[in-house]
Design a protein around this motif. Structure first.
Motif, PDB file in Angstrom:
ATOM      1  N   ALA A 281       7.591  26.113   3.139  1.00 39.39           N
ATOM      2  CA  ALA A 281       6.119  25.734   2.602  1.00 39.39           C
ATOM      3  C   ALA A 281       6.275  24.496   1.806  1.00 39.39           C
ATOM      4  N   PHE A 282       4.530  23.477   2.303  1.00 32.63           N
ATOM      5  CA  PHE A 282       4.309  22.320   2.111  1.00 32.63           C
ATOM      6  C   PHE A 282       5.139  21.719   1.115  1.00 32.63           C
ATOM      7  N   ALA A 283       6.251  20.766   1.105  1.00 32.01           N
ATOM      8  CA  ALA A 283       6.660  19.257   0.090  1.00 32.01           C
ATOM      9  C   ALA A 283       6.575  18.834   0.567  1.00 32.01           C
ATOM     10  N   TYR A 284       6.201  17.613  -0.270  1.00 32.83           N
ATOM     11  CA  TYR A 284       5.798  16.504   0.317  1.00 32.83           C
ATOM     12  C   TYR A 284       7.268  15.474   0.157  1.00 32.83           C
ATOM     13  N   ALA A 285       7.707  14.523   1.050  1.00 32.93           N
ATOM     14  CA  ALA A 285       8.957  14.222   1.603  1.00 32.93           C
ATOM     15  C   ALA A 285       8.740  12.889   1.834  1.00 32.93           C
ATOM     16  N   ASN A 286       8.979  11.363   2.046  1.00 36.11           N
ATOM     17  CA  ASN A 286       9.401  10.507   2.414  1.00 36.11           C
ATOM     18  C   ASN A 286      10.161  10.289   3.285  1.00 36.11           C
TER      19      ASN A 286
ATOM     20  N   PRO B 283      -7.875  17.204  -3.550  1.00 35.82           N
ATOM     21  CA  PRO B 283      -6.063  17.552  -2.354  1.00 35.82           C
ATOM     22  C   PRO B 283      -5.384  17.708  -3.267  1.00 35.82           C
ATOM     23  N   ASN B 284      -4.163  18.478  -2.319  1.00 36.07           N
ATOM     24  CA  ASN B 284      -3.118  18.697  -2.935  1.00 36.07           C
ATOM     25  C   ASN B 284      -2.527  17.569  -4.028  1.00 36.07           C
ATOM     26  N   ASP B 285      -2.078  18.125  -5.335  1.00 37.22           N
ATOM     27  CA  ASP B 285      -1.607  17.798  -6.341  1.00 37.22           C
ATOM     28  C   ASP B 285      -0.213  16.366  -5.957  1.00 37.22           C
ATOM     29  N   ALA B 286       0.485  16.591  -5.073  1.00 36.13           N
ATOM     30  CA  ALA B 286       1.710  15.856  -4.424  1.00 36.13           C
ATOM     31  C   ALA B 286       0.370  14.847  -4.933  1.00 36.13           C
ATOM     32  N   LEU B 287      -0.372  14.444  -4.789  1.00 35.22           N
ATOM     33  CA  LEU B 287      -1.030  13.064  -4.094  1.00 35.22           C
ATOM     34  C   LEU B 287      -1.173  12.535  -5.681  1.00 35.22           C
ATOM     35  N   ASP B 288      -1.220  12.800  -6.492  1.00 35.06           N
ATOM     36  CA  ASP B 288      -1.554  12.040  -7.999  1.00 35.06           C
ATOM     37  C   ASP B 288      -0.279  12.008  -8.364  1.00 35.06           C
ATOM     38  N   ASP B 289       0.888  12.121  -7.723  1.00 36.50           N
ATOM     39  CA  ASP B 289       2.268  11.948  -8.369  1.00 36.50           C
ATOM     40  C   ASP B 289       2.472  10.678  -7.922  1.00 36.50           C
ATOM     41  N   GLU B 290       2.360   9.222  -6.617  1.00 36.72           N
ATOM     42  CA  GLU B 290       2.185   9.018  -6.287  1.00 36.72           C
ATOM     43  C   GLU B 290       3.140   8.309  -6.955  1.00 36.72           C
TER      44      GLU B 290
ATOM     45  N   VAL C 109       0.873  -1.150   0.404  1.00 38.90           N
ATOM     46  CA  VAL C 109       0.014  -0.098  -0.269  1.00 38.90           C
ATOM     47  C   VAL C 109       1.038   0.975   0.303  1.00 38.90           C
ATOM     48  N   GLY C 110       2.236   1.369  -0.270  1.00 40.02           N
ATOM     49  CA  GLY C 110       2.603   2.683   0.016  1.00 40.02           C
ATOM     50  C   GLY C 110       2.973   3.217   0.628  1.00 40.02           C
ATOM     51  N   SER C 111       2.107   5.011   0.202  1.00 42.28           N
ATOM     52  CA  SER C 111       2.404   5.761   1.267  1.00 42.28           C
ATOM     53  C   SER C 111       0.867   5.576   1.123  1.00 42.28           C
ATOM     54  N   LEU C 112       0.051   5.152   1.478  1.00 38.39           N
ATOM     55  CA  LEU C 112      -0.545   4.789   3.221  1.00 38.39           C
ATOM     56  C   LEU C 112      -0.521   4.806   3.841  1.00 38.39           C
ATOM     57  N   THR C 113       0.811   4.038   3.903  1.00 42.28           N
ATOM     58  CA  THR C 113       1.180   4.043   5.266  1.00 42.28           C
ATOM     59  C   THR C 113       1.652   5.344   6.273  1.00 42.28           C
ATOM     60  N   LYS C 114       1.543   6.537   5.442  1.00 40.70           N
ATOM     61  CA  LYS C 114       1.802   7.728   6.175  1.00 40.70           C
ATOM     62  C   LYS C 114       0.352   8.078   7.022  1.00 40.70           C
ATOM     63  N   ALA C 115      -0.655   7.210   6.783  1.00 40.72           N
ATOM     64  CA  ALA C 115      -2.072   7.690   7.219  1.00 40.72           C
ATOM     65  C   ALA C 115      -1.479   6.931   9.175  1.00 40.72           C
TER      66      ALA C 115
ATOM     67  N   THR D  10       2.925  16.986   8.839  1.00 38.92           N
ATOM     68  CA  THR D  10       2.057  17.444   7.776  1.00 38.92           C
ATOM     69  C   THR D  10       2.973  18.116   6.496  1.00 38.92           C
ATOM     70  N   HIS D  11       4.218  17.259   6.207  1.00 38.92           N
ATOM     71  CA  HIS D  11       4.792  17.778   5.527  1.00 38.92           C
ATOM     72  C   HIS D  11       5.283  19.564   4.873  1.00 38.92           C
ATOM     73  N   ARG D  12       5.607  20.280   6.316  1.00 33.90           N
ATOM     74  CA  ARG D  12       6.049  21.226   6.415  1.00 33.90           C
ATOM     75  C   ARG D  12       7.278  21.576   7.395  1.00 33.90           C
ATOM     76  N   SER D  13       8.214  20.629   7.263  1.00 32.53           N
ATOM     77  CA  SER D  13       9.631  20.712   8.154  1.00 32.53           C
ATOM     78  C   SER D  13      10.176  21.220   7.158  1.00 32.53           C
ATOM     79  N   GLY D  14      10.669  21.889   5.946  1.00 33.88           N
ATOM     80  CA  GLY D  14      11.260  22.423   5.226  1.00 33.88           C
ATOM     81  C   GLY D  14      12.423  21.246   4.150  1.00 33.88           C
TER      82      GLY D  14
END
Length: 396
Positions: free
Chosen positions: A176-181, A383-390, A76-82, A128-132
């Motif tokens: 700012a928001f930046a999607y990062a594993n 939602p945020n476009d980052a989710l379209d790029d999984e 389930v990949g990044s569904l692990t994040k939740a 929330t992917h706002r660490s920098g």
């Protein structure tokens, strides 16, 4: 790439004792599988009281005819994040952590090697992917570094946390928001330090077992068993090639909190159902108030704690996609419709005409008389476009 609109389970082992037998939507699953051009696919839908429908279609491997089974496990990949965020919420509710706990407070050893501006990163900012930290889904050098780590998994995460946080650039503006594993790897380290156990043990004891997710595990499905199982696939001009369940066909183990879980689609729906019930006011593995907080993004954002938040008043939508580029999974929670949906497949969908799995499953549920049509479009505010790029998730 395929365009996807991504925009209480009471703590116990079963879906509701008095619910009717879930409907078989395998015909709808078969059509969706064909349209997405994947070898195998499974769907499941639940309301706050239990599973209402399931469906399977296709084969476990593109070079064979062994069919997908109802209890098959999918990565389930990044569904692990939740899931990691929900685990964090349990520790926060116990007073072991705060959402504003910093790396400096929780892990002074790691913080000692960091520049001052990186020491104050909070748990909430990470989740929330706002660490920098920069978007790292295509960072091959980072992946190589993670594969080179050795030794105890908690030591690996501590070392990874140090060099990941060290990549934060100083700035006078809030990140700012930046999607990062990397955000979830560092958060996992903070949870391990707090609880004194590896994330892999924590997620099982604090989430999988209380929610009855008996199929849940880590890494490629089949890595821990000799029994037949679905295989992840790579797509090339020559077609789809199934991969064996080997450690190297997934993200590095240190990335567990960000995206290495596997489970059956019904267990995935069970996790989504826990959040559905929480958003409808039920207390489960955390209180209803905490469930609401997990689905509340920072001001001006559309990504909360492992969930992309969309919809509109009266038609809210929380969703996420997950992939390690060999598998693809989706989950949706629609609290105003009392509906949770999970979709999992053993390959990334083929590019082509847009297909909306949520609307396909919803249409099948309407046809089966299990739900009524929605009065408004929950996808009105994606939602945020980052989710379209999984599909671009980091891989070995």
């Amino acid at each position: 790439m395929l365009t996807l609109v991504i925009s209480v389970l009471a703590a116990g082992p079963s879906f509701g004792l008095c619910t009717p037998e879930p409907a078989d939507l395998s015909r709808a699953a078969a059509q969706l599988r064909a349209d997405l051009d994947v070898p195998g696919l499974a769907i499941a839908a639940a309301d706050e009281d239990g599973l209402i429908a399931w469906g399977v279609a296709g084969v476990r491997a593109a070079d064979g005819d062994d069919p997908i089974r109802r209890d098959d496990r999918f990565h389930v990949g990044s569904l692990t994040k939740a899931m990691t965020a929900t685990l964090a919420a349990r520790l926060v509710e116990r007073g072991l952590l705060r959402w504003d706990s910093t790396v400096q407070e929780v892990s002074p050893v790691v913080a000692a090697g960091l520049p001052e501006h990186a020491r104050g990163v909070t748990l909430a900012a990470l989740l929330t992917h706002r660490s920098g930290m920069p978007d790292d889904r295509n960072d091959i050098d980072l992946i190589r570094n993670l594969w080179m780590l050795s030794g105890d998994i908690t030591d690996q995460r501590a070392r990874a946390a140090g060099f990941m946080l060290g990549r934060i650039e100083p700035s006078d503006a809030p990140p700012a928001f930046a999607y990062a594993n990397a955000n979830y790897v560092v958060a996992g380290h903070m949870l391990e330090v707090t609880a004194g156990k590896p994330w892999e043990e924590l997620i099982r004891a604090e989430l999988f077992e209380p929610l009855g997710l008996g199929s849940a595990g880590q890494g490629p499905p089949g890595l821990d068993t000799d029994e037949p199982h679905p295989r992840g696939h790579v797509r090339s001009p020559q077609g789809l090639t199934p991969l064996p369940a080997l450690l190297g066909t997934d993200n590095p183990p240190v990335m567990g909190p960000a995206g290495r879980a596997h489970m059956s689609v019904e267990d995935l729906a069970g996790f989504a159902r826990a959040h559905l019930a929480g958003l409808r006011g039920r207390t489960g593995v955390v209180t209803a108030a905490t469930f609401a907080a997990l689905h509340t993004p920072p001001e001006g954002g559309s990504y909360a704690f492992g969930w992309g938040i969309g919809g509109e008043p009266g038609a809210r939508l929380s969703s996420h996609a997950g992939s390690n580029t060999r598998w693809f999974a989706l989950m949706f929670v629609l609290p105003d419709e009392n509906l949770a949906v999970a979709v999992a497949m053993n390959a990334v969908p083929e590019a082509g005409e847009p297909v909306d799995p949520l609307e396909r499953v919803r249409a099948a549920l309407i046809d089966a008389g299990l739900i009524g049509p929605a009065e408004t479009d929950p996808n009105a505010d994606a939602p945020n476009d980052a989710l379209d790029d999984e599909q671009a998730d980091l891989q070995p």
